[in-house]
Design a protein around this motif. Structure first.
Motif, PDB file in Angstrom:
ATOM      1  N   ASP A 139     -10.134  16.092 -49.939  1.00  0.00           N
ATOM      2  CA  ASP A 139      -9.250  15.005 -50.354  1.00  0.00           C
ATOM      3  C   ASP A 139      -7.801  15.488 -50.287  1.00  0.00           C
ATOM      4  OD1 ASP A 139      -7.786  13.019 -51.596  1.00  0.00           O
ATOM      5  OD2 ASP A 139      -9.081  12.889 -53.364  1.00  0.00           O
ATOM      6  N   LEU A 140      -7.015  14.907 -49.393  1.00  0.00           N
ATOM      7  CA  LEU A 140      -5.646  15.407 -49.201  1.00  0.00           C
ATOM      8  C   LEU A 140      -4.773  15.210 -50.432  1.00  0.00           C
ATOM      9  CD1 LEU A 140      -3.586  12.797 -48.581  1.00  0.00           C
ATOM     10  CD2 LEU A 140      -4.807  12.834 -46.426  1.00  0.00           C
ATOM     11  N   LEU A 141      -5.125  14.262 -51.284  1.00  0.00           N
ATOM     12  CA  LEU A 141      -4.347  14.082 -52.512  1.00  0.00           C
ATOM     13  C   LEU A 141      -4.580  15.242 -53.486  1.00  0.00           C
ATOM     14  CD1 LEU A 141      -4.642  10.241 -53.142  1.00  0.00           C
ATOM     15  CD2 LEU A 141      -2.853  11.528 -51.957  1.00  0.00           C
ATOM     16  N   GLU A 142      -5.604  16.034 -53.208  1.00  0.00           N
ATOM     17  CA  GLU A 142      -5.831  17.258 -53.970  1.00  0.00           C
ATOM     18  C   GLU A 142      -5.354  18.487 -53.192  1.00  0.00           C
ATOM     19  OE1 GLU A 142      -6.725  17.372 -57.080  1.00  0.00           O
ATOM     20  OE2 GLU A 142      -6.907  15.188 -57.138  1.00  0.00           O
ATOM     21  N   THR A 143      -5.691  18.558 -51.906  1.00  0.00           N
ATOM     22  CA  THR A 143      -5.347  19.756 -51.127  1.00  0.00           C
ATOM     23  C   THR A 143      -3.843  19.917 -50.941  1.00  0.00           C
ATOM     24  OG1 THR A 143      -5.575  18.605 -48.994  1.00  0.00           O
ATOM     25  CG2 THR A 143      -7.547  19.654 -49.899  1.00  0.00           C
ATOM     26  N   LEU A 144      -3.100  18.815 -50.950  1.00  0.00           N
ATOM     27  CA  LEU A 144      -1.650  18.907 -50.791  1.00  0.00           C
ATOM     28  C   LEU A 144      -0.936  19.260 -52.092  1.00  0.00           C
ATOM     29  CD1 LEU A 144      -0.853  15.971 -48.324  1.00  0.00           C
ATOM     30  CD2 LEU A 144      -0.886  18.429 -47.860  1.00  0.00           C
ATOM     31  N   LEU A 164       1.072   6.491 -48.843  1.00  0.00           N
ATOM     32  CA  LEU A 164       2.222   6.586 -49.744  1.00  0.00           C
ATOM     33  C   LEU A 164       2.019   7.645 -50.825  1.00  0.00           C
ATOM     34  CD1 LEU A 164       4.980   5.727 -50.711  1.00  0.00           C
ATOM     35  CD2 LEU A 164       3.929   3.773 -51.881  1.00  0.00           C
ATOM     36  N   PRO A 165       0.869   7.701 -51.497  1.00  0.00           N
ATOM     37  CA  PRO A 165       0.674   8.787 -52.463  1.00  0.00           C
ATOM     38  C   PRO A 165       0.814  10.176 -51.844  1.00  0.00           C
ATOM     39  CG  PRO A 165      -0.991   7.090 -52.782  1.00  0.00           C
ATOM     40  CD  PRO A 165      -0.254   6.739 -51.524  1.00  0.00           C
ATOM     41  N   ALA A 166       0.347  10.336 -50.604  1.00  0.00           N
ATOM     42  CA  ALA A 166       0.476  11.634 -49.933  1.00  0.00           C
ATOM     43  C   ALA A 166       1.943  11.966 -49.691  1.00  0.00           C
ATOM     44  CB  ALA A 166      -0.295  11.626 -48.619  1.00  0.00           C
TER      45      ALA A 166
END
Length: 229
Positions: A139-144, A164-166
């Motif tokens: 999940d990129l919202l976690e990995t980022l 947008l969240p990313a």
């Protein structure tokens, strides 16, 4: 008139990119008007589809990365890793001429796509491509949320609800003058409505230009969050 190709790479990488773009074109043409599906159906449909950033957009992204000296790039939505090859080639050249360190932070949720991407990078070779890529799978919202260097460029080609969240996660790590590219900003303007509104807001901190590539390519330059008063 055939447009010149700015990408400097050995023949085996050019052959690989040509093959991958051809595969992507065939897959996309077979899908038909997939953008008319519902968001849930679109997500399910695209989970295993090989759709890469268009070749002319990839070449532009490479050229822009060279022009700006980009050494740290985040790719929000790596898929099968085609555009990542262009980014890695540019980062490697920029590090060679400017010094310092550099990397492409690639993000991919689907494990099958991540595996295919790694295979493509291995085929391109470690020296010019694979060594410059850090793939963050999940999940990129976690990995980022992890370690992110000061970014020179962000490429967004991802399912719209997380775009947008990313970007908001990455903004604190973007240098002044960093470039944000968003694919399909014309054809998917409704899906990217919140993202585009953020980029184009007078207080958002960006200047914006929609480039006339097929389906649109948004180019935004980060000047820092605007302050009140």
């Amino acid at each position: 008139m055939v447009s010149p190709n700015p990408v400097q790479a050995p023949p085996h990488i050019h052959a690989l990119l040509t093959r991958l773009h051809q595969e992507s074109t065939v897959q996309e043409e077979a899908l038909g008007p997939y953008l008319t599906t519902t968001p849930a159906a679109f997500d399910a449909l695209m989970r295993d589809k090989f759709i890469a950033l268009d070749e002319d957009k990839c070449r532009f992204t490479y050229q822009l990365a060279l022009a700006t000296g980009a050494r740290n790039i985040a790719e929000v939505g790596t898929s099968f890793g085609v555009s990542t090859i262009y980014l890695a080639l540019a980062v490697g050249r920029n590090v060679a001429r400017l010094g310092g360190e550099g990397r492409v932070i690639a993000t991919e949720k689907e494990s099958n796509k991540a595996a295919r991407a790694r295979a493509h990078w291995a085929e391109a070779g470690d020296e010019l491509v694979a060594r410059w890529i850090e793939l963050r799978e999940g999940d990129l919202l976690e990995t980022l949320r992890g370690d992110v260097p000061l970014l020179d460029m962000v490429l967004i080609d991802i399912w719209a609800p997380v775009a947008l969240p990313a970007l908001k996660l990455l903004e604190p790590r973007m240098r002044e003058g960093a470039v944000v590219l968003v694919d399909n900003s014309i054809s998917s303007a409704e899906r990217y409505k919140e993202l585009l509104a953020h980029l184009r807001s007078p207080t958002g901190g960006y200047t914006n230009l929609t480039l006339p590539y097929s389906k649109g390519l948004e180019m935004s330059v980060w000047h820092g969050a605007a302050t009140e008063g």
